[in-house]
Design an enzyme around this catalytic site. Structure first.
Site, short mmCIF file in Angstrom:
data_model
loop_
_atom_site.label_atom_id
_atom_site.label_comp_id
_atom_site.label_asym_id
_atom_site.label_seq_id
_atom_site.Cartn_x
_atom_site.Cartn_y
_atom_site.Cartn_z
N SER A 262 0.87 -1.18 0.00
CA SER A 262 0.00 0.00 0.00
C SER A 262 0.90 1.22 0.00
O SER A 262 2.10 1.13 0.27
CB SER A 262 -0.85 0.01 1.27
OG SER A 262 0.00 0.21 2.39
N LYS A 263 0.29 2.36 -0.27
CA LYS A 263 1.04 3.60 -0.29
C LYS A 263 1.74 3.80 1.07
O LYS A 263 2.92 4.09 1.13
CB LYS A 263 0.07 4.75 -0.56
CG LYS A 263 0.77 6.04 -0.96
CD LYS A 263 -0.25 7.04 -1.46
CE LYS A 263 0.30 8.44 -1.52
NZ LYS A 263 1.42 8.63 -2.43
N ARG A 264 0.97 3.55 2.10
CA ARG A 264 1.51 3.81 3.43
C ARG A 264 2.70 2.91 3.78
O ARG A 264 3.77 3.38 4.14
CB ARG A 264 0.41 3.70 4.49
CG ARG A 264 0.98 4.21 5.75
CD ARG A 264 0.12 4.63 6.91
NE ARG A 264 -1.23 5.03 6.73
CZ ARG A 264 -2.21 4.47 7.42
NH1 ARG A 264 -1.99 3.47 8.23
NH2 ARG A 264 -3.44 4.91 7.27
#
Ligand code: GLU
Length: 494
Positions: A262-264
């Site tokens: 994920s981006k995070r």
């Protein structure tokens, strides 16, 4: 003759293109080209709430940067356009109507509150995941439960409504996935999918199916996150009387720390997730493409560095793996190094010249510039490493790496050693790297000293750093006079 292959990349413009999206585009491209087919770009922008202004241009620029040419798309008109779903609204309505007419879909007038109420009522009576489905629909406000004249009255008076798919109560939807084999889903777990929203626009599911059919898409190749939507799509194809395209759901891209990338979690590991970041950091587009090709696929032999043409030649869906592929950022760096090294000095120089000039490194001659590039090339991972490293080829160091000073510059012995060797340098008629290296070795041998005793402090004096390319190549390149000046300056400063 077999039907010509037509595939599409169908991103929603909800943000900057994710690196995983580029892999989907790439696999579609490779598959199309391998089969001599067409690769189409379709923008799925029916969700007004998630629309991001610059996203479409980011998508097109990113896939063009990667060299994935599409033959039809919003900016490349073709026989199946328009290629932006927001420009196709009129098309979807007729298919929604057709589904209603054939009793595969219905109008639903329930308000959000009424749906919420149904959900919480069912939750209270012990249903953990209440749905608008074959059972509950019969107690809701829709064209299956309301009298015909009321439905007509509501429609005529402009009451808000959605159109829902009439998902059968107990059926098994089975289809063949080119990567996973046979997959089956029970309709019992599905919601009566909304096909047309109250704003008159279709949802992804209806628009996607209608467009794949009308655009004569033969293979749907997309990420695994869409697998759970596939049974709804299969139902829609059946109900519209169309043959579904072949389907292939690509493995998820996993974070090295576990879980989906994920981006995070990517950013916490220093991994950029938007293609834009790789463009800005000036990654070699072919390196990124080569890396992504191997993120879930391999050619079945030991090749690793493959050009786009070679990838096209070797690509097949049956070598795409089912399990998630870990995004190994070091591997991407390795690919970038390989592609940088395969480039000519002249082409790298041309690319970095403006950055060099901006950093105060003015290139006196093409030959000088190319030698600098050659010396740095083996140590560079990114094109920006050239300008980061090159300063000392042009200007005397402003400062000296503290750690190396502490380690290598001994006040009692180093200056004398450097002065003595500097004299040898000055009197050397042959100022080639090879000759200077030879001089250094015999100098040290006579003294019974290891190379580091001279090499490290001399590097410090010339470059200000503790590591770098072959020192004598650097000395030979900057020349006798500049070498003398730098040694003098170091002796004074240190
Ligand atoms: N619009 C979907 C997306 O954003 C397309 C999924 C598909 O390829 O069907 O990825």
């Amino acid at each position: 003759m077999a039907t010509p292959v037509r595939v599409r990349f169908a991103p929603s413009p909800t943000g900057m293109l994710h690196i995983g999206g580029l892999r989907t585009a790439l696999y579609n491209y490779l598959f199309a080209k391998h089969h001599g087919g067409e690769f189409v770009l379709r923008i799925e922008d029916t969700d007004q709430n998630r629309y991001v202004e610059d996203a479409e241009s980011d998508i097109t620029k990113s896939i063009q940067w990667a060299g994935l040419d599409y033959s039809e798309g919003p900016d490349r008109p073709g026989a199946f356009g328009p290629y932006r779903q927001s420009e196709r609204s009129a098309i979807y309505k007729q298919y929604a109507d057709q589904l209603i007419e054939n009793d595969y879909a219905y109008f639903a007038f329930d308000t959000t509150e009424e749906i919420e109420e149904m959900r919480s009522r069912l939750e209270k009576s012990g249903n953990p995941s209440p749905k608008y489905d074959a059972i509950t629909r019969m107690s809701m406000k829709n064209s299956l439960t309301l009298p015909k004249d009321e439905v007509e009255r509501r429609l005529a008076s402009g009451d808000p409504y959605v159109i829902r798919l009439k998902v059968p109560r107990r059926e098994t939807v089975r289809f063949f996935d080119e990567i996973r084999g046979f997959v089956s889903f029970e309709t019992q777990g599905l919601d009566d999918q909304v096909l047309m929203k109250s704003d008159g626009l279709p949802t992804y599911h209806l628009a996607n199916v209608v467009d794949d059919h009308l655009m004569e898409i033969t293979h749907v190749i997309r990420g695994e996150e869409w697998l759970s939507s596939a049974p709804k799509h299969i139902l829609l194809y059946n109900y519209l009387g169309w043959e579904p395209p072949k389907m292939a759901h690509l493995p998820l891209i996993m974070s090295p720390a576990g879980g989906k990338l994920s981006k995070r979690n990517a950013e916490s590991l220093g991994i950029p997730v938007n293609v834009r970041d790789y463009v800005t950091k000036q990654y070699e587009p072919q390196a990124v493409v080569n890396f992504l090709a191997f993120l879930g696929w391999n050619p079945g032999d030991n090749r690793e560095v493959m050009s786009l043409d070679e990838l096209v030649e070797s690509f097949s869906l049956d070598r795409v793996v089912k399990s998630g592929s870990i995004f190994n950022f070091n591997k991407l760096t390795w690919y970038n190094e390989q592609y940088l090294r395969s480039r000519s000095e002249a082409s790298i120089l041309e690319q970095v010249k403006p950055d060099f000039e901006a950093a105060g490194c003015s290139i006196s001659s093409q030959e000088f510039g190319e030698t600098v590039i050659r010396l740095i090339k083996d140590r560079a991972s990114l094109i920006t490493d050239f300008v980061a490293e090159a300063g000392y080829f042009f200007n005397a160091p402003e400062s000296y790496d503290e750690k190396t000073v502490a380690k290598a510059w001994k006040a009692d012995s180093t200056p004398a050693l450097i002065i003595e060797f500097a004299e040898i340098l000055q009197s050397s008629a042959d100022f080639s790297a090879e000759h200077l290296k030879h001089e250094a070795h015999s100098f040290l041998e006579a003294k019974g000293l290891g190379f580091g005793k001279l090499g490290l402090p001399l590097r410090l004096a010339i470059t200000g750093k503790g590591a770098g390319p072959d020192l004598f190549e650097v000395i030979a390149l900057i020349g006798k006079e500049e070498t003398a000046k730098r040694i003098q300056k170091a002796l004074e400063t240190l």
